[in-house]
Motif scaffolding. Structure first.
Motif, PDB file in Angstrom:
ATOM      1  N   LEU A 122       0.854  -1.189   0.000  1.00 47.01           N
ATOM      2  CA  LEU A 122       0.000   0.000   0.000  1.00 47.01           C
ATOM      3  C   LEU A 122       0.884   1.231   0.000  1.00 47.01           C
ATOM      4  CD1 LEU A 122      -2.565  -1.043   2.735  1.00 47.01           C
ATOM      5  CD2 LEU A 122      -2.924  -1.032   0.288  1.00 47.01           C
ATOM      6  N   GLU A 123       0.445   2.269  -0.682  1.00 47.79           N
ATOM      7  CA  GLU A 123       1.193   3.524  -0.731  1.00 47.79           C
ATOM      8  C   GLU A 123       0.358   4.648  -0.142  1.00 47.79           C
ATOM      9  OE1 GLU A 123       4.048   3.043  -4.582  1.00 47.79           O
ATOM     10  OE2 GLU A 123       2.137   4.028  -4.875  1.00 47.79           O
ATOM     11  N   ALA A 124       1.018   5.558   0.564  1.00 46.88           N
ATOM     12  CA  ALA A 124       0.369   6.772   1.056  1.00 46.88           C
ATOM     13  C   ALA A 124       0.843   7.923   0.193  1.00 46.88           C
ATOM     14  CB  ALA A 124       0.745   7.024   2.514  1.00 46.88           C
ATOM     15  N   LEU A 125      -0.112   8.714  -0.313  1.00 40.86           N
ATOM     16  CA  LEU A 125       0.207   9.864  -1.151  1.00 40.86           C
ATOM     17  C   LEU A 125      -0.455  11.094  -0.569  1.00 40.86           C
ATOM     18  CD1 LEU A 125      -0.561   7.283  -3.357  1.00 40.86           C
ATOM     19  CD2 LEU A 125       0.962   8.797  -4.574  1.00 40.86           C
ATOM     20  N   ASP A 126       0.206  12.249  -0.677  1.00 41.21           N
ATOM     21  CA  ASP A 126      -0.394  13.480  -0.184  1.00 41.21           C
ATOM     22  C   ASP A 126      -1.396  14.006  -1.202  1.00 41.21           C
ATOM     23  OD1 ASP A 126       1.108  14.698  -2.182  1.00 41.21           O
ATOM     24  OD2 ASP A 126       2.346  15.865  -0.819  1.00 41.21           O
ATOM     25  N   ARG A 143       2.116  13.139  -4.200  1.00 44.57           N
ATOM     26  CA  ARG A 143       3.517  12.858  -3.870  1.00 44.57           C
ATOM     27  C   ARG A 143       3.572  11.674  -2.909  1.00 44.57           C
ATOM     28  NH1 ARG A 143       7.485  15.159   0.040  1.00 44.57           N
ATOM     29  NH2 ARG A 143       5.594  15.741   1.136  1.00 44.57           N
ATOM     30  N   LEU A 144       4.452  10.730  -3.164  1.00 47.05           N
ATOM     31  CA  LEU A 144       4.588   9.547  -2.326  1.00 47.05           C
ATOM     32  C   LEU A 144       5.124   9.924  -0.955  1.00 47.05           C
ATOM     33  CD1 LEU A 144       4.522   6.409  -2.147  1.00 47.05           C
ATOM     34  CD2 LEU A 144       6.912   6.476  -2.873  1.00 47.05           C
ATOM     35  N   LEU A 145       4.431   9.479   0.100  1.00 46.65           N
ATOM     36  CA  LEU A 145       4.864   9.719   1.473  1.00 46.65           C
ATOM     37  C   LEU A 145       5.499   8.486   2.093  1.00 46.65           C
ATOM     38  CD1 LEU A 145       1.764  11.684   2.785  1.00 46.65           C
ATOM     39  CD2 LEU A 145       3.941  12.616   1.987  1.00 46.65           C
ATOM     40  N   GLY A 146       5.015   7.319   1.723  1.00 41.85           N
ATOM     41  CA  GLY A 146       5.559   6.091   2.278  1.00 41.85           C
ATOM     42  C   GLY A 146       4.794   4.883   1.781  1.00 41.85           C
ATOM     43  N   GLU A 161       9.299   7.555   2.167  1.00 47.38           N
ATOM     44  CA  GLU A 161       9.522   7.632   0.716  1.00 47.38           C
ATOM     45  C   GLU A 161      10.941   7.267   0.320  1.00 47.38           C
ATOM     46  OE1 GLU A 161      10.358  11.794   2.255  1.00 47.38           O
ATOM     47  OE2 GLU A 161       8.889  10.258   2.657  1.00 47.38           O
ATOM     48  N   ASN A 162      11.885   7.296   1.270  1.00 45.43           N
ATOM     49  CA  ASN A 162      13.272   6.937   0.991  1.00 45.43           C
ATOM     50  C   ASN A 162      13.581   5.490   1.334  1.00 45.43           C
ATOM     51  OD1 ASN A 162      14.023   9.559   0.100  1.00 45.43           O
ATOM     52  ND2 ASN A 162      13.986  10.210   2.239  1.00 45.43           N
ATOM     53  N   GLY A 163      12.591   4.752   1.828  1.00 47.47           N
ATOM     54  CA  GLY A 163      12.785   3.347   2.152  1.00 47.47           C
ATOM     55  C   GLY A 163      13.224   3.084   3.579  1.00 47.47           C
ATOM     56  N   ARG A 164      13.290   4.111   4.413  1.00 46.66           N
ATOM     57  CA  ARG A 164      13.690   3.925   5.811  1.00 46.66           C
ATOM     58  C   ARG A 164      12.532   3.352   6.617  1.00 46.66           C
ATOM     59  NH1 ARG A 164      16.253   9.518   5.357  1.00 46.66           N
ATOM     60  NH2 ARG A 164      14.099  10.110   5.694  1.00 46.66           N
ATOM     61  N   LEU A 165      12.833   2.383   7.467  1.00 47.14           N
ATOM     62  CA  LEU A 165      11.813   1.764   8.303  1.00 47.14           C
ATOM     63  C   LEU A 165      11.319   2.766   9.336  1.00 47.14           C
ATOM     64  CD1 LEU A 165      10.288  -0.808   9.161  1.00 47.14           C
ATOM     65  CD2 LEU A 165      12.209  -1.298  10.676  1.00 47.14           C
ATOM     66  N   LEU A 166       9.997   2.969   9.390  1.00 51.23           N
ATOM     67  CA  LEU A 166       9.401   3.890  10.347  1.00 51.23           C
ATOM     68  C   LEU A 166       8.677   3.166  11.472  1.00 51.23           C
ATOM     69  CD1 LEU A 166       7.788   6.518   7.951  1.00 51.23           C
ATOM     70  CD2 LEU A 166       9.917   6.724   9.218  1.00 51.23           C
TER      71      LEU A 166
END
Length: 89
Positions: A47-51, A55-58, A70-75
């Protein structure tokens, strides 16, 4: 048949391709009804989150149960896409 008609007929199969987000779209709005962003499903259970501007948020991968920015870092372990939209909205 004109050349333009032949070109159009050749392109028709490509115009019918599904969009990148072939699944559902869930919008997130504020109390006044303004769009903050949305989540959209991608192939492979992602699933993708977009604003509101698209724009891709995560992303959230259902297989690994991980939310990444959006940079692939684990949140977060779990689905935190709505929180990403709210923080950037």
């Amino acid at each position: 048949m004109s050349a333009l008609c032949r070109r159009l007929l050749l392109c028709l199969p490509f115009l019918a391709l599904p969009p990148a987000f072939a699944g559902s779209r869930a919008e997130l709005r504020d109390r006044n009804g303004r769009l903050l962003g949305w989540t959209a499903s991608r192939s492979g259970g992602v699933l993708e989150a977009l604003d509101r501007n698209g724009r891709l948020l995560g992303t959230y991968d259902q297989r690994t149960n991980q939310t990444r920015d959006e940079n692939g870092r684990l949140l977060y372990h779990g689905d935190a896409l709505s929180a990403l939209i709210l923080c950037h909205g």
